[in-house]
Write a protein that holds these residues in place. Structure first.
Motif, PDB file in Angstrom:
ATOM      1  N   ARG A  62      -5.494  -6.874   8.476  1.00 10.42           N
ATOM      2  CA  ARG A  62      -4.123  -6.928   8.735  1.00 10.42           C
ATOM      3  C   ARG A  62      -3.352  -5.712   9.055  1.00 10.42           C
ATOM      4  NH1 ARG A  62      -0.562 -11.098   7.180  1.00 10.42           N
ATOM      5  NH2 ARG A  62       1.250  -9.351   6.898  1.00 10.42           N
ATOM      6  N   ALA A  63      -3.775  -4.693   8.437  1.00 11.77           N
ATOM      7  CA  ALA A  63      -3.158  -3.392   8.487  1.00 11.77           C
ATOM      8  C   ALA A  63      -3.846  -2.836   9.875  1.00 11.77           C
ATOM      9  CB  ALA A  63      -3.761  -2.293   7.386  1.00 11.77           C
ATOM     10  N   ARG A 105       4.830  -9.004   1.818  1.00  8.30           N
ATOM     11  CA  ARG A 105       5.834  -8.585   0.945  1.00  8.30           C
ATOM     12  C   ARG A 105       5.332  -8.443  -0.707  1.00  8.30           C
ATOM     13  NH1 ARG A 105      11.097 -12.122   1.719  1.00  8.30           N
ATOM     14  NH2 ARG A 105      10.793 -11.799  -0.583  1.00  8.30           N
ATOM     15  N   ARG A 140       3.937  -2.909  -1.660  1.00  9.88           N
ATOM     16  CA  ARG A 140       3.956  -2.270  -0.053  1.00  9.88           C
ATOM     17  C   ARG A 140       2.660  -2.439   0.408  1.00  9.88           C
ATOM     18  NH1 ARG A 140       6.703   2.304  -2.598  1.00  9.88           N
ATOM     19  NH2 ARG A 140       4.735   3.567  -2.468  1.00  9.88           N
ATOM     20  N   GLY A 141       1.537  -3.155  -0.308  1.00 11.56           N
ATOM     21  CA  GLY A 141       0.359  -3.307   0.275  1.00 11.56           C
ATOM     22  C   GLY A 141      -0.789  -1.784   0.275  1.00 11.56           C
ATOM     23  N   GLN A 142      -0.535  -1.037  -0.604  1.00 16.02           N
ATOM     24  CA  GLN A 142      -1.209   0.187  -0.713  1.00 16.02           C
ATOM     25  C   GLN A 142      -2.088   0.051  -1.571  1.00 16.02           C
ATOM     26  OE1 GLN A 142       1.804   3.038  -1.572  1.00 16.02           O
ATOM     27  NE2 GLN A 142       2.436   3.219   0.527  1.00 16.02           N
ATOM     28  N   GLY A 186      -1.980  -3.531  12.868  1.00 15.69           N
ATOM     29  CA  GLY A 186      -0.706  -3.253  12.982  1.00 15.69           C
ATOM     30  C   GLY A 186       0.339  -4.146  12.207  1.00 15.69           C
ATOM     31  N   TYR A 187      -0.081  -4.999  11.667  1.00 17.23           N
ATOM     32  CA  TYR A 187       0.586  -6.059  10.811  1.00 17.23           C
ATOM     33  C   TYR A 187       1.465  -5.466   9.674  1.00 17.23           C
ATOM     34  CZ  TYR A 187      -1.491  -9.837  13.769  1.00 17.23           C
ATOM     35  OH  TYR A 187      -1.826 -10.399  14.696  1.00 17.23           O
ATOM     36  N   GLU A 188       2.674  -5.774   9.363  1.00 14.40           N
ATOM     37  CA  GLU A 188       3.364  -5.269   8.301  1.00 14.40           C
ATOM     38  C   GLU A 188       2.637  -5.851   7.032  1.00 14.40           C
ATOM     39  OE1 GLU A 188       7.754  -6.153   6.578  1.00 14.40           O
ATOM     40  OE2 GLU A 188       7.681  -5.485   8.511  1.00 14.40           O
ATOM     41  N   ALA A 189       2.584  -5.141   5.711  1.00 16.69           N
ATOM     42  CA  ALA A 189       1.910  -5.708   4.783  1.00 16.69           C
ATOM     43  C   ALA A 189       2.734  -6.627   4.352  1.00 16.69           C
ATOM     44  CB  ALA A 189       1.726  -4.509   3.759  1.00 16.69           C
TER      45      ALA A 189
END
Length: 177
Positions: A56-57, A65, A10-12, A60-63
């Motif tokens: 990227r975050a 996949r 999830r990019g966390q 506002g881009y989505e993380a």
């Protein structure tokens, strides 16, 4: 699937807020090293990957996949960029060395010319000095300079022409060339 792996997907990143977990960082280091980046530059490469993920975050881009795969691709691109920059620096060094050996074998002549060029550059308007340095010292093509400065190529060419003409006049006036 482990908690860390789910977070990474999830990019966390890890629980400390780092966008890359330890396994992803090791993978990035390995990709950079295998790409030929020297050991001393690996930490900077890892930081660049982190920065791009954070950017990227922030935009506002989505993380991605698969953060691990994304980070590996970014690391690979950074390794290629490192090699391009190294080759560009080598070409500049070769050009400067050939100029020194061909035209000015004497250290005194070279010093006088260097000083005159430096003074001539100082007297140019900022915009002219900027394009002259980017074109002839950083070895950037006109199109790249225009893109980076956000001006048309014709503007860059005009500024270059004016800067070279002014610098040439200054060097002739001082009887350096």
């Amino acid at each position: 699937m482990s908690v860390l792996r789910r977070k990474a997907r999830r990019g966390q990143g890890d629980e400390n807020g780092d966008p890359l977990d330890a396994a992803q960082e090791r993978r990035v280091r390995a990709v950079l090293a295998l790409g030929g980046v020297p050991q001393g530059d690996l930490p900077d490469g890892v930081q660049q990957v982190r920065l791009r993920l954070l950017e990227r975050a922030a935009k506002g881009y989505e993380a991605p996949r698969d953060v691990s795969a994304w980070a590996a691709v970014v690391a690979s691109n950074l390794a290629m960029d490192w090699h391009r920059a190294k080759r560009r620096q080598e070409r500049i060094g070769e050009r400067l060395a050939s100029l020194r050996h061909l035209e000015y074998p004497s250290g005194e002549d070279s010093s006088v010319l260097s000083l005159a060029v430096a003074q001539g550059l100082d007297e140019l308007p900022d915009a002219q000095r900027q394009v002259l340095v980017l074109r002839f010292y950083a070895d950037l093509p006109v199109a790249s300079i225009a893109q980076e400065l956000g001006v048309p190529e014709g503007t860059v060419k005009s500024r270059l022409h004016s800067a070279v003409r002014a610098l040439r006049a200054r060097l002739h006036e001082d009887e350096v060339v």
